[in-house]
Design a protein around this motif. Structure first.
Motif, PDB file in Angstrom:
ATOM      1  N   THR A   1      19.545  -6.345   6.882  1.00  0.00           N
ATOM      2  CA  THR A   1      19.857  -6.245   5.280  1.00  0.00           C
ATOM      3  C   THR A   1      19.149  -5.674   4.141  1.00  0.00           C
ATOM      4  O   THR A   1      19.265  -6.133   2.998  1.00  0.00           O
ATOM      5  CB  THR A   1      19.831  -7.769   5.406  1.00  0.00           C
ATOM      6  OG1 THR A   1      17.612  -7.437   5.090  1.00  0.00           O
ATOM      7  CG2 THR A   1      19.622  -9.026   6.302  1.00  0.00           C
ATOM      8  N   ALA A   2      18.355  -4.426   4.251  1.00  0.00           N
ATOM      9  CA  ALA A   2      17.352  -3.856   3.413  1.00  0.00           C
ATOM     10  C   ALA A   2      18.353  -2.799   2.847  1.00  0.00           C
ATOM     11  O   ALA A   2      17.547  -1.800   2.262  1.00  0.00           O
ATOM     12  CB  ALA A   2      16.553  -2.691   4.244  1.00  0.00           C
ATOM     13  N   GLU A   3      19.713  -2.369   2.981  1.00  0.00           N
ATOM     14  CA  GLU A   3      20.748  -1.482   2.177  1.00  0.00           C
ATOM     15  C   GLU A   3      20.985  -1.463   1.486  1.00  0.00           C
ATOM     16  O   GLU A   3      20.836  -0.470   0.520  1.00  0.00           O
ATOM     17  CB  GLU A   3      21.999  -1.255   2.989  1.00  0.00           C
ATOM     18  CG  GLU A   3      22.484  -0.796   4.415  1.00  0.00           C
ATOM     19  CD  GLU A   3      21.899   0.458   4.966  1.00  0.00           C
ATOM     20  OE1 GLU A   3      22.643   0.968   3.537  1.00  0.00           O
ATOM     21  OE2 GLU A   3      21.075   0.488   5.720  1.00  0.00           O
ATOM     22  N   ASP A   4      20.781  -2.491   0.625  1.00  0.00           N
ATOM     23  CA  ASP A   4      21.083  -2.690  -0.963  1.00  0.00           C
ATOM     24  C   ASP A   4      19.975  -3.545  -1.575  1.00  0.00           C
ATOM     25  O   ASP A   4      19.370  -3.678  -2.623  1.00  0.00           O
ATOM     26  CB  ASP A   4      22.574  -3.620  -1.430  1.00  0.00           C
ATOM     27  CG  ASP A   4      21.489  -4.980  -0.981  1.00  0.00           C
ATOM     28  OD1 ASP A   4      20.751  -5.641   0.018  1.00  0.00           O
ATOM     29  OD2 ASP A   4      22.080  -6.634  -1.188  1.00  0.00           O
ATOM     30  N   GLU A   5      18.731  -2.844  -0.906  1.00  0.00           N
ATOM     31  CA  GLU A   5      17.011  -3.430  -1.163  1.00  0.00           C
ATOM     32  C   GLU A   5      16.515  -1.821  -1.428  1.00  0.00           C
ATOM     33  O   GLU A   5      16.467  -0.835  -1.861  1.00  0.00           O
ATOM     34  CB  GLU A   5      16.438  -3.877  -0.632  1.00  0.00           C
ATOM     35  CG  GLU A   5      14.931  -4.068  -0.682  1.00  0.00           C
ATOM     36  CD  GLU A   5      13.790  -4.436   0.510  1.00  0.00           C
ATOM     37  OE1 GLU A   5      13.560  -5.466  -0.120  1.00  0.00           O
ATOM     38  OE2 GLU A   5      13.681  -3.990   1.414  1.00  0.00           O
ATOM     39  N   ARG A   6      16.152  -1.940  -2.748  1.00  0.00           N
ATOM     40  CA  ARG A   6      15.123  -1.004  -3.539  1.00  0.00           C
ATOM     41  C   ARG A   6      13.760  -0.765  -3.234  1.00  0.00           C
ATOM     42  O   ARG A   6      12.666  -2.187  -3.082  1.00  0.00           O
ATOM     43  CB  ARG A   6      14.774  -0.789  -5.158  1.00  0.00           C
ATOM     44  CG  ARG A   6      14.624   0.177  -6.019  1.00  0.00           C
ATOM     45  CD  ARG A   6      14.083   0.548  -6.729  1.00  0.00           C
ATOM     46  NE  ARG A   6      13.603   1.337  -7.098  1.00  0.00           N
ATOM     47  CZ  ARG A   6      13.276   1.559  -8.670  1.00  0.00           C
ATOM     48  NH1 ARG A   6      13.721   1.341  -9.524  1.00  0.00           N
ATOM     49  NH2 ARG A   6      12.520   3.195  -8.769  1.00  0.00           N
ATOM     50  N   SER A   7      13.084   0.237  -1.881  1.00  0.00           N
ATOM     51  CA  SER A   7      12.084  -0.499  -1.211  1.00  0.00           C
ATOM     52  C   SER A   7      10.827  -0.346  -2.294  1.00  0.00           C
ATOM     53  O   SER A   7      10.638   0.558  -3.343  1.00  0.00           O
ATOM     54  CB  SER A   7      12.141   0.974   0.164  1.00  0.00           C
ATOM     55  OG  SER A   7      12.719   0.179   0.683  1.00  0.00           O
ATOM     56  N   ALA A   8       9.923  -1.178  -1.835  1.00  0.00           N
ATOM     57  CA  ALA A   8       8.438  -1.383  -2.831  1.00  0.00           C
ATOM     58  C   ALA A   8       8.333   0.267  -2.587  1.00  0.00           C
ATOM     59  O   ALA A   8       7.827   0.886  -0.968  1.00  0.00           O
ATOM     60  CB  ALA A   8       7.897  -1.819  -2.057  1.00  0.00           C
ATOM     61  N   GLU A   9       7.659   0.905  -3.537  1.00  0.00           N
ATOM     62  CA  GLU A   9       6.750   2.538  -3.346  1.00  0.00           C
ATOM     63  C   GLU A   9       5.328   2.109  -2.340  1.00  0.00           C
ATOM     64  O   GLU A   9       4.901   1.605  -1.860  1.00  0.00           O
ATOM     65  CB  GLU A   9       5.775   2.290  -5.226  1.00  0.00           C
ATOM     66  CG  GLU A   9       6.908   2.886  -6.043  1.00  0.00           C
ATOM     67  CD  GLU A   9       6.378   3.413  -7.213  1.00  0.00           C
ATOM     68  OE1 GLU A   9       6.432   4.090  -7.831  1.00  0.00           O
ATOM     69  OE2 GLU A   9       4.667   2.833  -7.861  1.00  0.00           O
ATOM     70  N   TRP A  10       5.272   3.565  -2.043  1.00  0.00           N
ATOM     71  CA  TRP A  10       4.226   4.245  -0.823  1.00  0.00           C
ATOM     72  C   TRP A  10       4.786   3.532   0.168  1.00  0.00           C
ATOM     73  O   TRP A  10       3.951   4.353   1.432  1.00  0.00           O
ATOM     74  CB  TRP A  10       2.789   3.955  -1.859  1.00  0.00           C
ATOM     75  CG  TRP A  10       3.299   4.026  -2.807  1.00  0.00           C
ATOM     76  CD1 TRP A  10       2.450   3.616  -3.992  1.00  0.00           C
ATOM     77  CD2 TRP A  10       1.781   5.590  -3.078  1.00  0.00           C
ATOM     78  NE1 TRP A  10       2.103   4.378  -4.791  1.00  0.00           N
ATOM     79  CE2 TRP A  10       1.926   5.623  -4.468  1.00  0.00           C
ATOM     80  CE3 TRP A  10       2.263   6.878  -2.306  1.00  0.00           C
ATOM     81  CZ2 TRP A  10       1.179   6.581  -5.288  1.00  0.00           C
ATOM     82  CZ3 TRP A  10       2.064   7.965  -3.318  1.00  0.00           C
ATOM     83  CH2 TRP A  10       1.518   7.672  -4.226  1.00  0.00           C
ATOM     84  N   ILE A  11       5.447   2.878   0.939  1.00  0.00           N
ATOM     85  CA  ILE A  11       5.478   2.095   2.473  1.00  0.00           C
ATOM     86  C   ILE A  11       6.704   3.334   2.747  1.00  0.00           C
ATOM     87  O   ILE A  11       7.649   3.900   2.275  1.00  0.00           O
ATOM     88  CB  ILE A  11       6.094   0.875   2.261  1.00  0.00           C
ATOM     89  CG1 ILE A  11       8.283   0.945   2.255  1.00  0.00           C
ATOM     90  CG2 ILE A  11       5.733  -0.432   1.535  1.00  0.00           C
ATOM     91  CD1 ILE A  11       8.249  -0.667   2.053  1.00  0.00           C
ATOM     92  N   ALA A  12       6.576   3.498   4.008  1.00  0.00           N
ATOM     93  CA  ALA A  12       6.824   4.691   4.629  1.00  0.00           C
ATOM     94  C   ALA A  12       8.228   4.125   5.123  1.00  0.00           C
ATOM     95  O   ALA A  12       8.799   3.040   4.729  1.00  0.00           O
ATOM     96  CB  ALA A  12       6.365   4.360   6.255  1.00  0.00           C
ATOM     97  N   HIS A  13       9.246   5.024   4.632  1.00  0.00           N
ATOM     98  CA  HIS A  13      10.231   4.682   5.127  1.00  0.00           C
ATOM     99  C   HIS A  13      11.195   4.385   6.495  1.00  0.00           C
ATOM    100  O   HIS A  13      10.243   5.300   7.654  1.00  0.00           O
ATOM    101  CB  HIS A  13      11.475   5.877   5.137  1.00  0.00           C
ATOM    102  CG  HIS A  13      12.877   5.700   5.345  1.00  0.00           C
ATOM    103  ND1 HIS A  13      13.794   5.210   4.616  1.00  0.00           N
ATOM    104  CD2 HIS A  13      13.562   6.669   6.254  1.00  0.00           C
ATOM    105  CE1 HIS A  13      14.991   5.119   4.754  1.00  0.00           C
ATOM    106  NE2 HIS A  13      14.897   6.171   5.320  1.00  0.00           N
ATOM    107  N   PHE A  14      11.331   2.957   7.020  1.00  0.00           N
ATOM    108  CA  PHE A  14      11.696   2.991   8.086  1.00  0.00           C
ATOM    109  C   PHE A  14      13.665   2.446   8.262  1.00  0.00           C
ATOM    110  O   PHE A  14      13.529   2.318   7.752  1.00  0.00           O
ATOM    111  CB  PHE A  14      11.858   1.688   8.580  1.00  0.00           C
ATOM    112  CG  PHE A  14      11.100   1.124   9.661  1.00  0.00           C
ATOM    113  CD1 PHE A  14      11.032   2.198  11.476  1.00  0.00           C
ATOM    114  CD2 PHE A  14      12.055   0.233  10.930  1.00  0.00           C
ATOM    115  CE1 PHE A  14      11.049   1.629  12.382  1.00  0.00           C
ATOM    116  CE2 PHE A  14      11.936  -0.075  11.666  1.00  0.00           C
ATOM    117  CZ  PHE A  14      11.825   0.481  12.708  1.00  0.00           C
ATOM    118  N   ASP A  15      14.750   3.601   9.142  1.00  0.00           N
ATOM    119  CA  ASP A  15      15.166   3.444   9.631  1.00  0.00           C
ATOM    120  C   ASP A  15      16.299   3.002  10.248  1.00  0.00           C
ATOM    121  O   ASP A  15      15.394   2.783  11.511  1.00  0.00           O
ATOM    122  CB  ASP A  15      15.766   4.517   8.846  1.00  0.00           C
ATOM    123  CG  ASP A  15      15.823   6.661   9.456  1.00  0.00           C
ATOM    124  OD1 ASP A  15      15.819   5.576  10.687  1.00  0.00           O
ATOM    125  OD2 ASP A  15      16.259   7.382   9.107  1.00  0.00           O
TER     126      ASP A  15
END
Length: 348
Positions: free
Chosen positions: A213-227
């Motif tokens: 569900t995260a594809e269309d979300e702009r992630s919050a700043e500074w958090i680690a990228h998880f894919d």
């Protein structure tokens, strides 16, 4: 006549010097609004500089390992960021969040260099900085890192508890779906270590759902990228520990397929997980081939974690040392382990 002489009003050869310029009219005092705007601009530039440095260091870390960079980041924290925290200018919460992120990165580099107690200290301080910033997402991000480290330090109950605390922090946060997936994956790893198979698989499913569900979300700043590659890596480790070797192999192959380019260390971890699974299924030749691939890049990676995992592969292969290919690989590992660190020559 030198430029400095003109600027200072001096002259040579006893010639009359230039006339003193007329005094500028007295400027009115700056208004509070102008001062506030100047402070905000300075604060924004500071945060942007920390962000650029953080990104550059983390890119290099993926390629070369934390051992090469840890001292640099530690020095940056003490000489550049530390003084700013003593006298914050502008948006103090943003500064404390940025400091928490770089401190957390230092923790990961210490962990990669085999200094887990030092890593724990960095994560502890990063958590306190994030708390001072009242940044729930950053707090949860550090919780994910602490949960990982707790698992590595053979504290699975703490790993599960800390991941669950992080999930509580992001329950109502925006831009945190990837972080939510990461926290579910960390919880799954702790559960796998505890042998709680059903709950572990359910946690992995929760992680997969959050990530989808995260594809269309702009992630919050500074958090680690998880894919997808990161989740596949965690799933492979969990399933191997639970004895689902077919599932572990499938996910490890996915890691290798997704981790190309500059993700040298992540790819090595995927290869080592797959190699261990292959040994357990009796495919020694394939396991040794993967071991050689990692051994080839290990000297350029300042990563104690990679070396430790490589030695663990050697340990599971050692009962098969009578096989010529296995013996040759084990001899190579012995050579790597006994290789002395070369002292660099002086430049003159």
């Amino acid at each position: 006549m030198g430029a400095t002489e003109v600027e200072l009003g001096f002259c040579s050869n006893d010639q009359p010097g230039p006339q003193m310029p007329a005094l500028a009219p007295q400027q009115p005092p700056l208004s509070p609004a102008v001062v506030s705007r100047s402070v905000r601009q300075s604060s924004t530039q500071t945060i942007a500089g920390i962000r650029a440095m953080s990104r550059a260091v983390q890119t290099a870390d993926r390629q070369t390992g934390g051992g090469h960079l840890y001292r640099f980041v530690q020095n940056y924290l003490s000489t550049e960021i530390g003084p700013l925290l003593l006298d914050p200018v502008g948006d103090g919460a943003a500064l404390f969040t940025a400091a928490a992120s770089v401190t957390e990165a230092a923790g990961w580099m210490a962990h990669d260099d085999g200094r887990d107690e030092t890593a724990r200290d960095h994560f502890d301080y990063a958590y306190r900085l994030a708390t001072a910033a009242s940044n729930d997402v950053m707090i949860a991000n550090v919780c994910a890192s602490m949960s990982h480290l707790a698992g590595q330090m053979h504290q699975p109950h703490d790993a599960v508890r800390i991941a669950e605390a992080g999930l509580t922090q992001v329950r109502a946060a925006s831009g945190a779906r990837r972080l939510t997936a990461r926290l579910h994956a960390m919880r799954a790893r702790g559960l796998a270590t505890r042998g709680d198979a059903q709950t572990c698989v359910r946690a992995l499913s929760d992680a997969e759902h959050a990530l989808s569900t995260a594809e269309d979300e702009r992630s919050a700043e500074w958090i680690a990228h998880f894919d997808d590659g990161a989740l596949a890596s965690e799933a492979a480790l969990c399933l191997r520990r639970l004895g689902d070797l077919a599932g572990a192999e499938r996910h490890a192959l996915r890691v290798i397929a997704l981790r190309d380019g500059d993700r040298v260390r992540s790819r090595a971890f995927g290869q080592l997980t797959l190699a261990t699974v292959l040994v357990q299924t009796g495919r020694l030749d394939e396991a040794v081939h993967l071991g050689y691939s990692v051994a080839k890049v290990a000297p350029s990676l300042a990563s104690t974690r990679v070396r430790t995992r490589l030695n663990s592969l050697g340990a599971v292969l050692r009962p098969h040392a009578a096989t010529p290919d296995v013996k040759e690989f084990l001899d190579l590992l012995d050579t790597l382990g006994n290789r002395r660190v070369e002292v660099p020559a002086w430049p003159v």
